[in-house]
Design an enzyme around this catalytic site. Structure first.
Site, mmCIF file in Angstrom:
data_model
loop_
_atom_site.group_PDB
_atom_site.id
_atom_site.type_symbol
_atom_site.label_atom_id
_atom_site.label_comp_id
_atom_site.label_asym_id
_atom_site.label_seq_id
_atom_site.Cartn_x
_atom_site.Cartn_y
_atom_site.Cartn_z
ATOM 1 N N ARG A 71 -11.278 1.992 -9.511
ATOM 2 C CA ARG A 71 -10.307 3.088 -9.706
ATOM 3 C C ARG A 71 -10.481 3.713 -11.092
ATOM 4 O O ARG A 71 -11.067 3.101 -11.975
ATOM 5 C CB ARG A 71 -8.886 2.540 -9.548
ATOM 6 C CG ARG A 71 -8.652 2.108 -8.130
ATOM 7 C CD ARG A 71 -7.221 1.701 -7.886
ATOM 8 N NE ARG A 71 -7.093 1.414 -6.467
ATOM 9 C CZ ARG A 71 -6.028 1.682 -5.732
ATOM 10 N NH1 ARG A 71 -4.960 2.203 -6.273
ATOM 11 N NH2 ARG A 71 -6.020 1.412 -4.443
ATOM 12 N N LEU B 9 10.877 -21.518 -5.708
ATOM 13 C CA LEU B 9 10.318 -20.412 -4.905
ATOM 14 C C LEU B 9 8.926 -20.080 -5.432
ATOM 15 O O LEU B 9 8.772 -19.760 -6.614
ATOM 16 C CB LEU B 9 11.227 -19.176 -5.014
ATOM 17 C CG LEU B 9 10.674 -17.872 -4.456
ATOM 18 C CD1 LEU B 9 10.597 -17.903 -2.940
ATOM 19 C CD2 LEU B 9 11.523 -16.688 -4.894
ATOM 20 N N ASN C 248 1.414 3.334 -2.949
ATOM 21 C CA ASN C 248 1.996 3.753 -4.239
ATOM 22 C C ASN C 248 1.457 5.114 -4.694
ATOM 23 O O ASN C 248 2.217 5.977 -5.142
ATOM 24 C CB ASN C 248 1.661 2.735 -5.338
ATOM 25 C CG ASN C 248 2.358 1.414 -5.128
ATOM 26 O OD1 ASN C 248 3.311 1.330 -4.366
ATOM 27 N ND2 ASN C 248 1.899 0.386 -5.813
ATOM 28 N N HIS D 219 2.882 3.167 -8.985
ATOM 29 C CA HIS D 219 2.749 1.737 -9.272
ATOM 30 C C HIS D 219 3.972 1.218 -10.025
ATOM 31 O O HIS D 219 4.434 0.108 -9.801
ATOM 32 C CB HIS D 219 1.476 1.465 -10.077
ATOM 33 C CG HIS D 219 0.214 1.821 -9.339
ATOM 34 N ND1 HIS D 219 -0.001 1.445 -8.034
ATOM 35 C CD2 HIS D 219 -0.878 2.530 -9.716
ATOM 36 C CE1 HIS D 219 -1.186 1.897 -7.642
ATOM 37 N NE2 HIS D 219 -1.732 2.568 -8.637
ATOM 38 N N ASP E 91 0.832 -1.206 0.000
ATOM 39 C CA ASP E 91 0.000 0.000 0.000
ATOM 40 C C ASP E 91 0.865 1.255 0.000
ATOM 41 O O ASP E 91 1.957 1.259 0.571
ATOM 42 C CB ASP E 91 -0.911 -0.025 1.240
ATOM 43 C CG ASP E 91 -2.102 0.903 1.086
ATOM 44 O OD1 ASP E 91 -2.311 1.429 -0.024
ATOM 45 O OD2 ASP E 91 -2.822 1.106 2.075
ATOM 46 N N THR F 53 -10.566 -7.366 -6.201
ATOM 47 C CA THR F 53 -11.859 -7.332 -6.903
ATOM 48 C C THR F 53 -12.490 -5.940 -6.801
ATOM 49 O O THR F 53 -13.335 -5.584 -7.603
ATOM 50 C CB THR F 53 -12.831 -8.389 -6.304
ATOM 51 O OG1 THR F 53 -12.722 -8.358 -4.876
ATOM 52 C CG2 THR F 53 -12.491 -9.792 -6.757
ATOM 53 N N ARG G 294 -0.008 7.554 -2.889
ATOM 54 C CA ARG G 294 0.424 8.673 -2.036
ATOM 55 C C ARG G 294 1.883 9.026 -2.277
ATOM 56 O O ARG G 294 2.284 10.180 -2.267
ATOM 57 C CB ARG G 294 0.210 8.319 -0.554
ATOM 58 C CG ARG G 294 -1.210 8.543 -0.092
ATOM 59 C CD ARG G 294 -1.465 7.918 1.237
ATOM 60 N NE ARG G 294 -1.611 6.475 1.127
ATOM 61 C CZ ARG G 294 -1.490 5.633 2.143
ATOM 62 N NH1 ARG G 294 -1.186 6.077 3.342
ATOM 63 N NH2 ARG G 294 -1.671 4.352 1.955
HETATM 64 C C1 FPP Z 1 -1.803 -0.056 -3.482
HETATM 65 O O1 FPP Z 1 -1.390 1.276 -3.432
HETATM 66 C C2 FPP Z 1 -1.385 -0.654 -4.761
HETATM 67 C C3 FPP Z 1 -2.198 -1.298 -5.640
HETATM 68 C C4 FPP Z 1 -3.631 -1.482 -5.388
HETATM 69 C C5 FPP Z 1 -1.717 -1.780 -6.938
HETATM 70 C C6 FPP Z 1 -0.393 -2.455 -6.884
HETATM 71 C C7 FPP Z 1 -0.041 -2.892 -8.247
HETATM 72 C C8 FPP Z 1 1.191 -2.827 -8.777
HETATM 73 C C9 FPP Z 1 2.370 -2.338 -8.041
HETATM 74 C C10 FPP Z 1 1.391 -3.217 -10.201
HETATM 75 C C11 FPP Z 1 1.382 -4.650 -10.506
HETATM 76 C C12 FPP Z 1 1.996 -5.567 -9.506
HETATM 77 C C13 FPP Z 1 2.871 -6.574 -9.746
HETATM 78 C C14 FPP Z 1 3.225 -7.459 -8.621
HETATM 79 C C15 FPP Z 1 3.514 -6.827 -11.024
HETATM 80 P P1 FPP Z 1 -2.456 2.462 -3.571
HETATM 81 O O2 FPP Z 1 -2.518 2.878 -4.988
HETATM 82 O O3 FPP Z 1 -3.745 2.032 -2.979
HETATM 83 O O4 FPP Z 1 -1.764 3.555 -2.714
HETATM 84 P P2 FPP Z 1 -2.463 4.751 -1.942
HETATM 85 O O5 FPP Z 1 -3.126 4.170 -0.724
HETATM 86 O O6 FPP Z 1 -1.307 5.613 -1.580
HETATM 87 O O7 FPP Z 1 -3.427 5.408 -2.887
#
Ligand code: FPP
Length: 246
Positions: free
Chosen positions: A85, A144, A36, A51, A34, A80, A38
Site C-alpha cells: 500500500r 479474554l 475502511n 482506518h 474490510d 504480509t 471505501r
Molecule cells: C481493510 O480495509 C483494512 C486494513 C487492511 C487495515 C486495518 C487496520 C486498522 C483498522 C488499523 C489497526 C488495527 C487495529 C486492530 C488496532 P481496506 O483498506 O482494504 O478497505 P477497502 O477494501 O475499502 O480499500
C-alpha cells in the site's frame, strides 16, 4: 416492506445472544475488517480516516463480543501483502497500532484482555516490536484473548511452522503444525466474519479456518455495529456443524 425490515431488526435486537453463544459453543470469532478505504472515499475523506474509524469500531466490537461471552477474538490488522500500500497509508496504520497498544496498556486493569500478536514481527519498527512484546507479557494472565494479526500471512505462518518442525527433526503431524502456528494458544475459529462485500479469506487463518463457518456482509467495517454482530451470531446458530461427519 419498511415495517417488515424494522420488525426483523427488532427480532435481532431482542434475541438473547448470550444464550445463543452458550448453546452453540461459539467461543472464537475472527474478523476480516474490510472496507475502511471505501468507507472513507465515499465520504470524501482520505483512506486513513477509514482506518482511524475502523479502530474505534474494532474496540466497540471486541467489547460487545466480551459482553456476549465470546472468549477469543482474532482480527486481521495488517497482512504480509499490505506493505504494497502507499507509504502514507502504511505509516498511518502503524501509528494507529502504536496508539492502540498504548491505550491497551493504560486500560489493562479495566479491560483484562490478553493480547497476542500473530505474524512475523521482525519487519516491524523495532520500537513497535518491543511494545507488542511488552503488551503480550503484561496481559498474559487476562481472561479474554485478543489475537491481532500483524504482518501476518496464512501461507507464511504454515511455512514457518514447518521449518520450525524440520529444525527439530520430527516427523510432522497435524497436531505438530497446529502447535507451531502463531495461534497455538487459541482454539480454531468457530466463525469468521468478513465485512466489505468480498467473499474470500485473503491469506487469513488458512489452516485454522478448516471447519470455521464463514459469514460475509456488505457492511463496510467502520459501519459494523451491534446489529451486524448479532446477525452474524444468529446466522452461526443456524449452521449445522458436522466437522466432516454426518
Ligand atoms: C481493510 O480495509 C483494512 C486494513 C487492511 C487495515 C486495518 C487496520 C486498522 C483498522 C488499523 C489497526 C488495527 C487495529 C486492530 C488496532 P481496506 O483498506 O482494504 O478497505 P477497502 O477494501 O475499502 O480499500
Amino acid at each position: 416492506m419498511f415495517f417488515k425490515k424494522k420488525n426483523f431488526a427488532a427480532d435481532i435486537m431482542s434475541a438473547d445472544i448470550n444464550k445463543v453463544v452458550k448453546d452453540t459453543g461459539l467461543t472464537h470469532i475472527a474478523f476480516i475488517m474490510d472496507g475502511n478505504g471505501r468507507w472513507a472515499t465515499a465520504k470524501g475523506l482520505p483512506r486513513e480516516a477509514g482506518h482511524s474509524v475502523g479502530v474505534k469500531t474494532f474496540k466497540k466490537t471486541v467489547s460487545r463480543c466480551r459482553d456476549y461471552g465470546i472468549q477469543t477474538v482474532t482480527t486481521y490488522a495488517f497482512s504480509t501483502e499490505n506493505w504494497k500500500r502507499p507509504e502514507n497509508e502504511v505509516r498511518e496504520i502503524m501509528r494507529l497500532l502504536d496508539t492502540y497498544i498504548k491505550e491497551a496498556e493504560d486500560d489493562n486493569e479495566k479491560n483484562r484482555i490478553r493480547y497476542i500478536f500473530l505474524g512475523d514481527k521482525s519487519r516491524l519498527d523495532p520500537r513497535l516490536q518491543e511494545k507488542c512484546s511488552y503488551l503480550e507479557n503484561l496481559t498474559q494472565d487476562n481472561p479474554l484473548t485478543l489475537n491481532i494479526a500483524l504482518n501476518y500471512g496464512g501461507r507464511s505462518e504454515i511455512t514457518q511452522a514447518c521449518n520450525a518442525l524440520i529444525a527439530k527433526g520430527n516427523a510432522v503431524t497435524e497436531e505438530d503444525i497446529s502447535a507451531m502456528l502463531y495461534t497455538r494458544e487459541s482454539p480454531d475459529p468457530d466463525l469468521i466474519v468478513r465485512t466489505g462485500g468480498e467473499y474470500r479469506l485473503s491469506n487469513f487463518l488458512l489452516w485454522q479456518a478448516a471447519y470455521a463457518e464463514l459469514y460475509f456482509t456488505d457492511c463496510l467495517w467502520p459501519d459494523y455495529d451491534d446489529i451486524e454482530l448479532r446477525r452474524a451470531i444468529l446466522e452461526f446458530s443456524k449452521r449445522k456443524r458436522r466437522f466432516g461427519g454426518v
